[in-house]
Design a protein around this motif. Structure first.
Motif, PDB file in Angstrom:
ATOM      1  N   ALA A 175     -52.613 -27.115   9.830  1.00  0.00           N
ATOM      2  CA  ALA A 175     -52.605 -28.447  10.428  1.00  0.00           C
ATOM      3  C   ALA A 175     -53.742 -29.329   9.907  1.00  0.00           C
ATOM      4  O   ALA A 175     -53.558 -30.505   9.662  1.00  0.00           O
ATOM      5  CB  ALA A 175     -52.687 -28.333  11.943  1.00  0.00           C
ATOM      6  N   GLY A 176     -54.909 -28.774   9.722  1.00  0.00           N
ATOM      7  CA  GLY A 176     -56.051 -29.560   9.260  1.00  0.00           C
ATOM      8  C   GLY A 176     -55.929 -30.048   7.822  1.00  0.00           C
ATOM      9  O   GLY A 176     -56.604 -30.990   7.419  1.00  0.00           O
ATOM     10  N   ALA A 177     -55.062 -29.441   7.047  1.00  0.00           N
ATOM     11  CA  ALA A 177     -54.915 -29.821   5.644  1.00  0.00           C
ATOM     12  C   ALA A 177     -54.383 -31.243   5.488  1.00  0.00           C
ATOM     13  O   ALA A 177     -54.700 -31.928   4.530  1.00  0.00           O
ATOM     14  CB  ALA A 177     -53.993 -28.842   4.926  1.00  0.00           C
ATOM     15  N   CYS A 178     -53.581 -31.692   6.423  1.00  0.00           N
ATOM     16  CA  CYS A 178     -53.003 -33.040   6.346  1.00  0.00           C
ATOM     17  C   CYS A 178     -53.889 -34.086   6.996  1.00  0.00           C
ATOM     18  O   CYS A 178     -53.788 -35.268   6.684  1.00  0.00           O
ATOM     19  CB  CYS A 178     -51.630 -33.056   7.010  1.00  0.00           C
ATOM     20  SG  CYS A 178     -50.439 -31.975   6.215  1.00  0.00           S
ATOM     21  N   ALA A 179     -54.751 -33.682   7.916  1.00  0.00           N
ATOM     22  CA  ALA A 179     -55.564 -34.625   8.686  1.00  0.00           C
ATOM     23  C   ALA A 179     -56.426 -35.509   7.804  1.00  0.00           C
ATOM     24  O   ALA A 179     -56.641 -36.682   8.113  1.00  0.00           O
ATOM     25  CB  ALA A 179     -56.427 -33.871   9.694  1.00  0.00           C
ATOM     26  N   LYS A 180     -56.901 -34.996   6.689  1.00  0.00           N
ATOM     27  CA  LYS A 180     -57.788 -35.784   5.829  1.00  0.00           C
ATOM     28  C   LYS A 180     -57.059 -36.947   5.149  1.00  0.00           C
ATOM     29  O   LYS A 180     -57.695 -37.844   4.614  1.00  0.00           O
ATOM     30  CB  LYS A 180     -58.449 -34.883   4.787  1.00  0.00           C
ATOM     31  CG  LYS A 180     -57.480 -34.225   3.840  1.00  0.00           C
ATOM     32  CD  LYS A 180     -58.195 -33.264   2.911  1.00  0.00           C
ATOM     33  CE  LYS A 180     -57.152 -32.529   2.061  1.00  0.00           C
ATOM     34  NZ  LYS A 180     -57.701 -31.443   1.329  1.00  0.00           N
TER      35      LYS A 180
ATOM     36  N   ALA B 210     -42.335 -36.986  20.879  1.00  0.00           N
ATOM     37  CA  ALA B 210     -43.510 -37.193  20.024  1.00  0.00           C
ATOM     38  C   ALA B 210     -43.946 -38.651  20.057  1.00  0.00           C
ATOM     39  O   ALA B 210     -45.142 -38.948  20.057  1.00  0.00           O
ATOM     40  CB  ALA B 210     -43.191 -36.753  18.595  1.00  0.00           C
ATOM     41  N   PHE B 211     -43.000 -39.582  20.092  1.00  0.00           N
ATOM     42  CA  PHE B 211     -43.342 -41.003  20.179  1.00  0.00           C
ATOM     43  C   PHE B 211     -43.952 -41.339  21.534  1.00  0.00           C
ATOM     44  O   PHE B 211     -44.927 -42.085  21.617  1.00  0.00           O
ATOM     45  CB  PHE B 211     -42.107 -41.880  19.923  1.00  0.00           C
ATOM     46  CG  PHE B 211     -41.898 -42.152  18.476  1.00  0.00           C
ATOM     47  CD1 PHE B 211     -42.490 -43.217  17.854  1.00  0.00           C
ATOM     48  CD2 PHE B 211     -41.099 -41.300  17.730  1.00  0.00           C
ATOM     49  CE1 PHE B 211     -42.311 -43.454  16.509  1.00  0.00           C
ATOM     50  CE2 PHE B 211     -40.901 -41.521  16.381  1.00  0.00           C
ATOM     51  CZ  PHE B 211     -41.514 -42.610  15.770  1.00  0.00           C
TER      52      PHE B 211
ATOM     53  N   GLN C 121     -51.595 -36.017  14.589  1.00  0.00           N
ATOM     54  CA  GLN C 121     -51.150 -34.800  15.241  1.00  0.00           C
ATOM     55  C   GLN C 121     -49.890 -34.326  14.529  1.00  0.00           C
ATOM     56  O   GLN C 121     -49.010 -35.127  14.235  1.00  0.00           O
ATOM     57  CB  GLN C 121     -50.829 -35.085  16.709  1.00  0.00           C
ATOM     58  CG  GLN C 121     -50.436 -33.862  17.490  1.00  0.00           C
ATOM     59  CD  GLN C 121     -50.099 -34.197  18.928  1.00  0.00           C
ATOM     60  OE1 GLN C 121     -49.263 -35.045  19.186  1.00  0.00           O
ATOM     61  NE2 GLN C 121     -50.774 -33.530  19.850  1.00  0.00           N
ATOM     62  N   ARG C 122     -49.831 -33.054  14.226  1.00  0.00           N
ATOM     63  CA  ARG C 122     -48.653 -32.504  13.564  1.00  0.00           C
ATOM     64  C   ARG C 122     -47.943 -31.575  14.529  1.00  0.00           C
ATOM     65  O   ARG C 122     -48.581 -30.807  15.242  1.00  0.00           O
ATOM     66  CB  ARG C 122     -49.055 -31.722  12.319  1.00  0.00           C
ATOM     67  CG  ARG C 122     -47.839 -31.229  11.550  1.00  0.00           C
ATOM     68  CD  ARG C 122     -48.248 -30.459  10.354  1.00  0.00           C
ATOM     69  NE  ARG C 122     -48.694 -29.143  10.796  1.00  0.00           N
ATOM     70  CZ  ARG C 122     -48.824 -28.109  10.007  1.00  0.00           C
ATOM     71  NH1 ARG C 122     -48.592 -28.240   8.738  1.00  0.00           N
ATOM     72  NH2 ARG C 122     -49.222 -26.947  10.465  1.00  0.00           N
ATOM     73  N   ARG C 123     -46.617 -31.671  14.536  1.00  0.00           N
ATOM     74  CA  ARG C 123     -45.802 -30.813  15.392  1.00  0.00           C
ATOM     75  C   ARG C 123     -44.762 -30.112  14.541  1.00  0.00           C
ATOM     76  O   ARG C 123     -44.231 -30.700  13.609  1.00  0.00           O
ATOM     77  CB  ARG C 123     -45.066 -31.628  16.445  1.00  0.00           C
ATOM     78  CG  ARG C 123     -45.987 -32.296  17.402  1.00  0.00           C
ATOM     79  CD  ARG C 123     -45.209 -33.128  18.368  1.00  0.00           C
ATOM     80  NE  ARG C 123     -46.139 -33.835  19.234  1.00  0.00           N
ATOM     81  CZ  ARG C 123     -45.885 -34.180  20.462  1.00  0.00           C
ATOM     82  NH1 ARG C 123     -44.722 -33.897  20.997  1.00  0.00           N
ATOM     83  NH2 ARG C 123     -46.778 -34.813  21.171  1.00  0.00           N
ATOM     84  N   ILE C 124     -44.476 -28.900  14.891  1.00  0.00           N
ATOM     85  CA  ILE C 124     -43.370 -28.170  14.268  1.00  0.00           C
ATOM     86  C   ILE C 124     -42.325 -27.969  15.356  1.00  0.00           C
ATOM     87  O   ILE C 124     -42.598 -27.360  16.382  1.00  0.00           O
ATOM     88  CB  ILE C 124     -43.831 -26.826  13.679  1.00  0.00           C
ATOM     89  CG1 ILE C 124     -44.828 -27.072  12.553  1.00  0.00           C
ATOM     90  CG2 ILE C 124     -42.621 -26.029  13.189  1.00  0.00           C
ATOM     91  CD1 ILE C 124     -45.384 -25.825  11.920  1.00  0.00           C
ATOM     92  N   VAL C 125     -41.155 -28.538  15.127  1.00  0.00           N
ATOM     93  CA  VAL C 125     -40.071 -28.441  16.092  1.00  0.00           C
ATOM     94  C   VAL C 125     -39.333 -27.133  15.842  1.00  0.00           C
ATOM     95  O   VAL C 125     -38.839 -26.890  14.747  1.00  0.00           O
ATOM     96  CB  VAL C 125     -39.109 -29.645  15.959  1.00  0.00           C
ATOM     97  CG1 VAL C 125     -38.006 -29.546  16.993  1.00  0.00           C
ATOM     98  CG2 VAL C 125     -39.873 -30.956  16.111  1.00  0.00           C
ATOM     99  N   LYS C 126     -39.294 -26.306  16.840  1.00  0.00           N
ATOM    100  CA  LYS C 126     -38.674 -24.981  16.720  1.00  0.00           C
ATOM    101  C   LYS C 126     -37.203 -25.022  17.115  1.00  0.00           C
ATOM    102  O   LYS C 126     -36.757 -25.953  17.762  1.00  0.00           O
ATOM    103  CB  LYS C 126     -39.413 -23.991  17.603  1.00  0.00           C
ATOM    104  CG  LYS C 126     -40.893 -23.952  17.323  1.00  0.00           C
ATOM    105  CD  LYS C 126     -41.410 -22.585  17.267  1.00  0.00           C
ATOM    106  CE  LYS C 126     -42.909 -22.665  17.032  1.00  0.00           C
ATOM    107  NZ  LYS C 126     -43.369 -21.843  16.027  1.00  0.00           N
ATOM    108  N   GLY C 127     -36.477 -24.012  16.697  1.00  0.00           N
ATOM    109  CA  GLY C 127     -35.081 -23.901  17.095  1.00  0.00           C
ATOM    110  C   GLY C 127     -34.098 -24.160  15.975  1.00  0.00           C
ATOM    111  O   GLY C 127     -32.983 -24.584  16.216  1.00  0.00           O
TER     112      GLY C 127
END
Length: 54
Positions: A12-17, A47-48, A24-30
């Motif tokens: 997750a921290g790799a994209c923050a920069k 998320a919105f 905030q990053r989310r992974i939608v499961k299912g």
């Protein structure tokens, strides 16, 4: 990002920069792939709603 899109999921921290402000990053499961708005509308809409509180 969906859990079944076949793309690598970096830490997750790799994209923050890449963002100047909060992010905030989310992974939608299912079994969600590359199109979360169509494949999991509820999670995408939430998320919105949550972004206004972040």
């Amino acid at each position: 990002m969906g859990d079944a899109n076949g793309a690598p999921h970096p830490e997750a921290g790799a994209c923050a920069k890449m963002f100047a402000g909060k992010c905030q990053r989310r992974i939608v499961k299912g079994g969600v792939g590359h199109n979360p708005p169509q494949e999991s509308l509820q999670a995408f809409a939430q998320a919105f709603v949550d972004a206004d509180r972040f």
